[in-house]
Design an enzyme around this catalytic site. Structure first.
Site, PDB file in Angstrom:
ATOM      1  N   THR A  68     -72.234  19.250  43.060  1.00 27.95           N
ATOM      2  CA  THR A  68     -71.410  19.127  41.541  1.00 27.95           C
ATOM      3  C   THR A  68     -72.276  18.703  40.518  1.00 27.95           C
ATOM      4  O   THR A  68     -73.372  18.239  40.583  1.00 27.95           O
ATOM      5  CB  THR A  68     -70.280  17.863  42.041  1.00 27.95           C
ATOM      6  OG1 THR A  68     -69.611  17.882  40.764  1.00 27.95           O
ATOM      7  CG2 THR A  68     -71.064  16.807  42.182  1.00 27.95           C
ATOM      8  N   ASN A  92     -70.483  17.482  37.795  1.00 26.17           N
ATOM      9  CA  ASN A  92     -69.580  16.470  37.180  1.00 26.17           C
ATOM     10  C   ASN A  92     -70.040  14.953  37.313  1.00 26.17           C
ATOM     11  O   ASN A  92     -70.328  14.548  38.299  1.00 26.17           O
ATOM     12  CB  ASN A  92     -68.231  16.666  37.834  1.00 26.17           C
ATOM     13  CG  ASN A  92     -67.075  15.708  37.214  1.00 26.17           C
ATOM     14  OD1 ASN A  92     -67.366  14.750  36.654  1.00 26.17           O
ATOM     15  ND2 ASN A  92     -65.976  16.556  37.003  1.00 26.17           N
ATOM     16  N   GLY A 137     -69.042  12.399  36.223  1.00 24.22           N
ATOM     17  CA  GLY A 137     -68.075  11.424  36.880  1.00 24.22           C
ATOM     18  C   GLY A 137     -67.928  11.476  38.548  1.00 24.22           C
ATOM     19  O   GLY A 137     -68.040  10.368  39.273  1.00 24.22           O
ATOM     20  N   ASP A 159     -63.519  18.987  47.275  1.00 25.48           N
ATOM     21  CA  ASP A 159     -62.483  19.419  46.488  1.00 25.48           C
ATOM     22  C   ASP A 159     -61.211  18.466  46.374  1.00 25.48           C
ATOM     23  O   ASP A 159     -60.850  17.980  47.373  1.00 25.48           O
ATOM     24  CB  ASP A 159     -62.150  20.859  46.787  1.00 25.48           C
ATOM     25  CG  ASP A 159     -61.362  21.477  45.738  1.00 25.48           C
ATOM     26  OD1 ASP A 159     -61.613  21.435  44.639  1.00 25.48           O
ATOM     27  OD2 ASP A 159     -60.472  22.401  45.996  1.00 25.48           O
ATOM     28  N   TYR A 167     -57.251  13.309  35.915  1.00 28.22           N
ATOM     29  CA  TYR A 167     -55.615  12.931  35.672  1.00 28.22           C
ATOM     30  C   TYR A 167     -55.441  11.519  35.841  1.00 28.22           C
ATOM     31  O   TYR A 167     -54.439  10.927  36.002  1.00 28.22           O
ATOM     32  CB  TYR A 167     -54.818  13.485  36.805  1.00 28.22           C
ATOM     33  CG  TYR A 167     -54.776  14.932  36.604  1.00 28.22           C
ATOM     34  CD1 TYR A 167     -53.821  15.790  35.667  1.00 28.22           C
ATOM     35  CD2 TYR A 167     -55.619  16.029  37.378  1.00 28.22           C
ATOM     36  CE1 TYR A 167     -53.882  16.871  35.261  1.00 28.22           C
ATOM     37  CE2 TYR A 167     -55.368  17.253  37.110  1.00 28.22           C
ATOM     38  CZ  TYR A 167     -54.635  17.971  36.142  1.00 28.22           C
ATOM     39  OH  TYR A 167     -54.475  19.226  35.996  1.00 28.22           O
ATOM     40  N   LYS A 195     -60.782   1.277  42.247  1.00 27.66           N
ATOM     41  CA  LYS A 195     -60.289   2.522  42.469  1.00 27.66           C
ATOM     42  C   LYS A 195     -61.067   3.136  43.803  1.00 27.66           C
ATOM     43  O   LYS A 195     -60.514   3.901  44.806  1.00 27.66           O
ATOM     44  CB  LYS A 195     -60.815   3.529  41.347  1.00 27.66           C
ATOM     45  CG  LYS A 195     -60.524   4.866  41.678  1.00 27.66           C
ATOM     46  CD  LYS A 195     -61.143   5.916  40.391  1.00 27.66           C
ATOM     47  CE  LYS A 195     -60.765   7.382  40.776  1.00 27.66           C
ATOM     48  NZ  LYS A 195     -61.270   8.102  39.545  1.00 27.66           N
TER      49      LYS A 195
END
Length: 217
Positions: free
Chosen positions: A9, A11, A13, A83, A173, A194
């Site tokens: 990835t 990304n 985050g 994913d 989200y 989290k």
């Protein structure tokens, strides 16, 4: 033994989140008695020519394996990919595997895209009563070895969609999702809070537990 694993990835985050999760399993004893002394986690920032793999499969597991296979073949290293997405009851389980591109090709940056996706879901649920705003995050995580061998696991976090974003943490989200048993959105939780309950945390903890038996000695 130190084992280098590449996360498939770019990304930032996800890279930060997955490094935290996998970093907690530097010493894991498998049921078979093998011990993984260390895991060096690297992202695709060190592999500038690595391919961008389109998520063309119809399942989370299919997309995770697709990306991990391509990155393992390109880097010659064990590759881990995931994913994940948001599945909203009132939208018949959508956005699902389309979560990252739910709003189409709006915006040129990750932040703009995340915001557009989030706002579209809120618009679509505008007339839906609170008791019908159930949703869950789903994640499939996969490990692919360059010489062959694949393993995938799944994780899930149930909750609900609120009416307006709250919190500055997380990504995607997270600002509109409150997990079952919680009062704060994912974006209002600390990283550790989290990780402890998230779909991705569950999937990658399960994968990490299996790593000593899956990785080469």
């Amino acid at each position: 033994m130190t084992v280098k694993i590449v996360l498939a990835t770019r990304n930032p985050g996800k890279i930060a989140e997955l490094r935290r999760i996998l970093g907690g399993f530097r010493e894991v004893v498998s049921p078979g008695g093998q011990r993984l002394k260390d895991i060096e986690v690297v992202g695709l920032e060190g592999f500038l020519a690595a391919p961008d793999v389109p998520e063309t499969e119809l399942t989370f597991a299919g997309n995770a394996l697709l990306k991990a296979r391509a990155i393992a073949a390109h880097t010659g290293l064990p590759a881990v990919s995931d994913d994940s997405g948001l599945c909203v009851d009132a939208l018949n389980g959508m956005p699902g595997v389309l979560s990252a591109r739910w709003s189409g090709r709006f915006g040129s940056g990750t932040v703009d895209k995340d915001r557009a996706n989030l706002e579209l879901v809120l618009d679509q649920l505008g007339d839906v009563a609170a008791e019908h705003r159930g949703a869950h995050f789903a994640c499939a995580a996969a490990l692919v070895l360059p010489g062959g061998g694949e393993h995938s696991v799944e994780g899930r976090m149930d909750g609900r969609i609120i009416e307006a974003p709250r919190g500055d943490g997380g990504f995607g989200y997270d600002p509109i999702f409150v997990a079952d048993g919680a009062t704060r959105t994912n974006a209002e939780l600390t990283a550790a809070e989290k990780d402890a309950i998230s779909h991705r945390g569950k999937a990658f903890r399960a994968l990490a537990q299996a790593l000593p038996d899956l990785l080469p000695n």
